[in-house]
Design a protein around this motif. Sequence first.
Motif, PDB file in Angstrom:
ATOM      1  N   GLY A  56      73.952  -5.003  91.166  1.00 52.62           N
ATOM      2  CA  GLY A  56      75.084  -5.919  91.242  1.00 52.62           C
ATOM      3  C   GLY A  56      75.625  -5.976  92.659  1.00 52.62           C
ATOM      4  N   LYS A  61      78.633 -12.862  88.245  1.00 54.10           N
ATOM      5  CA  LYS A  61      78.411 -12.042  89.427  1.00 54.10           C
ATOM      6  C   LYS A  61      76.966 -12.167  89.883  1.00 54.10           C
ATOM      7  N   GLU A  77      73.448 -10.805  91.399  1.00 52.83           N
ATOM      8  CA  GLU A  77      72.653  -9.587  91.338  1.00 52.83           C
ATOM      9  C   GLU A  77      71.668  -9.653  92.497  1.00 52.83           C
TER      10      GLU A  77
END
Length: 174
Positions: free
Chosen positions: A133, A165, A167
């Motif tokens: 992440g 989010k 990665e």
Amino acid sequence: MITLSGNTIYLRALEPEDLDFIYTIENNESVWEVSNTQTPYSRFLIRQYLKNAHQDIYEAKQLRLAICQQETGETIGLIDIFDFDPKNNRAGVGLVIGSQSHRNKGIGSEALALVIQYSFQQLQLHQLYANIGSDNEISLQLFTKFGFQKIGIKKDWNRVNNVYKDELLYQLIQ
């Protein structure tokens, strides 16, 4: 296995006695984001998983190892070689340290060093990769320390608490 023994930790195959530790890790919602977990695991499912943990990496395409302290033998984390692809000589790697009290003490570094060495020497892999992440600073520092390089960004890849989010894909080529 001397190959998987370091100064303060060693890595070993999973045992039926690891059920409670794995149950705690797999049901810890604070690590679900890094493990792509969305639902709790029952003791029954983990017990079934442990019954098959003896499978060879060539059969299971995964090797999960317990991270244990040299002094006490206490299990303190897990490290995985996953998506094992012997045709292309590559695999993914990921790790988790169970409790906050064991984090930031070099355990992850020692475990990752052992797995990198094992992967390149014993498994004859050409490359390892990690999906991290973009806001996981500790993992980014850890993998970068061992020479993993960022090779890609998966935009809005994971939805966490209704927020998308990125990665990052990191790769280490021998």
